[in-house]
Design a protein around this motif. Structure first.
Motif, short mmCIF file in Angstrom:
data_model
loop_
_atom_site.label_atom_id
_atom_site.label_comp_id
_atom_site.label_asym_id
_atom_site.label_seq_id
_atom_site.Cartn_x
_atom_site.Cartn_y
_atom_site.Cartn_z
N LYS A 1 0.82 -1.22 0.00
CA LYS A 1 0.00 0.00 0.00
C LYS A 1 0.84 1.26 0.00
O LYS A 1 0.56 2.20 -0.73
N HIS A 2 1.87 1.30 0.83
CA HIS A 2 2.65 2.52 0.97
C HIS A 2 3.88 2.56 0.07
O HIS A 2 4.60 3.55 0.07
N ASN A 3 4.14 1.48 -0.66
CA ASN A 3 5.28 1.39 -1.56
C ASN A 3 6.59 1.75 -0.83
O ASN A 3 7.34 2.62 -1.27
N VAL A 4 6.81 1.09 0.29
CA VAL A 4 8.00 1.36 1.09
C VAL A 4 8.99 0.21 0.94
O VAL A 4 8.65 -0.87 0.47
N ASP A 5 10.21 0.45 1.35
CA ASP A 5 11.23 -0.59 1.25
C ASP A 5 11.26 -1.44 2.53
O ASP A 5 10.56 -1.17 3.50
N TYR A 6 12.10 -2.48 2.48
CA TYR A 6 12.19 -3.39 3.61
C TYR A 6 12.75 -2.71 4.86
O TYR A 6 12.36 -3.03 5.97
N TRP A 7 13.68 -1.78 4.66
CA TRP A 7 14.32 -1.14 5.80
C TRP A 7 13.30 -0.37 6.63
O TRP A 7 13.27 -0.48 7.86
N LEU A 8 12.46 0.43 5.98
CA LEU A 8 11.44 1.19 6.70
C LEU A 8 10.43 0.26 7.36
O LEU A 8 10.00 0.49 8.49
N THR A 9 10.08 -0.82 6.68
CA THR A 9 9.15 -1.79 7.24
C THR A 9 9.76 -2.49 8.45
O THR A 9 9.09 -2.71 9.46
N ALA A 10 11.04 -2.84 8.35
CA ALA A 10 11.72 -3.49 9.47
C ALA A 10 11.77 -2.56 10.68
O ALA A 10 11.59 -3.00 11.82
N HIS A 11 11.99 -1.28 10.42
CA HIS A 11 12.02 -0.31 11.51
C HIS A 11 10.63 -0.17 12.14
O HIS A 11 10.49 -0.12 13.35
N ARG A 12 9.61 -0.13 11.31
CA ARG A 12 8.23 0.05 11.82
C ARG A 12 7.75 -1.16 12.61
O ARG A 12 7.13 -1.02 13.65
N PHE A 13 8.04 -2.38 12.10
CA PHE A 13 7.55 -3.59 12.75
C PHE A 13 8.55 -4.20 13.73
O PHE A 13 8.27 -5.22 14.35
N GLN A 14 9.73 -3.61 13.84
CA GLN A 14 10.77 -4.04 14.80
C GLN A 14 11.19 -5.49 14.60
O GLN A 14 11.21 -6.29 15.54
N HIS A 15 11.52 -5.83 13.34
CA HIS A 15 12.06 -7.14 13.00
C HIS A 15 13.25 -6.93 12.08
O HIS A 15 13.44 -5.85 11.52
N SER A 16 14.04 -7.97 11.89
CA SER A 16 15.22 -7.86 11.03
C SER A 16 14.79 -7.77 9.57
O SER A 16 13.67 -8.14 9.20
N LEU A 17 15.71 -7.29 8.74
CA LEU A 17 15.43 -7.19 7.31
C LEU A 17 15.14 -8.56 6.71
O LEU A 17 14.27 -8.71 5.85
N GLU A 18 15.89 -9.57 7.15
CA GLU A 18 15.70 -10.92 6.63
C GLU A 18 14.30 -11.44 6.97
O GLU A 18 13.62 -12.03 6.11
N THR A 19 13.85 -11.22 8.19
CA THR A 19 12.52 -11.66 8.60
C THR A 19 11.44 -10.95 7.80
O THR A 19 10.48 -11.58 7.33
N ILE A 20 11.57 -9.65 7.64
CA ILE A 20 10.59 -8.88 6.88
C ILE A 20 10.54 -9.36 5.43
O ILE A 20 9.46 -9.58 4.87
N GLN A 21 11.70 -9.53 4.83
CA GLN A 21 11.76 -9.97 3.43
C GLN A 21 11.15 -11.36 3.26
O GLN A 21 10.36 -11.59 2.34
N ARG A 22 11.49 -12.26 4.15
CA ARG A 22 10.99 -13.64 4.06
C ARG A 22 9.48 -13.68 4.23
O ARG A 22 8.78 -14.33 3.45
#
Length: 99
Positions: free
Chosen positions: A40-61
């Protein structure tokens, strides 16, 4: 997305065993929330990882897995109409919709 629709989607994914908890770390609701947030927000993994407080690998997976599950769900929900014998003339005569 409305809360009731979101909950219904998550319950259907659980019922169909398409998406399940990731060892208690990320719930089905959180995985779908991550996927919807990125789309929806067209954001990258880094911003999502920061928002949801998980690692980049977890967010991507979890994003990729949830996206595949939603894609697989379309085969169960989107079906051709059995009553539709042929295409309407307005669509059949238009090369844009019926080449």
């Amino acid at each position: 997305m409305d809360k009731t629709i979101f909950r219904h989607l998550c319950n259907e994914l659980k019922r169909l065993h398409l998406l399940k908890e990731d060892n208690g770390i990320i719930s089905v609701e959180k995985a779908i929330g991550i996927m919807l947030f990125i789309v929806k927000h067209n954001v990258d993994y880094w911003l999502t990882a920061h928002r949801f407080q998980h690692s980049l690998e977890t967010i991507q997976r979890r994003f990729r897995h949830a996206l595949r599950v939603i894609h697989a769900l379309e085969c169960l929900i989107i079906r051709p109409d059995v009553d539709a014998v042929e295409l309407p003339h307005s669509l059949r005569g238009n090369e844009k919709y019926y080449p």
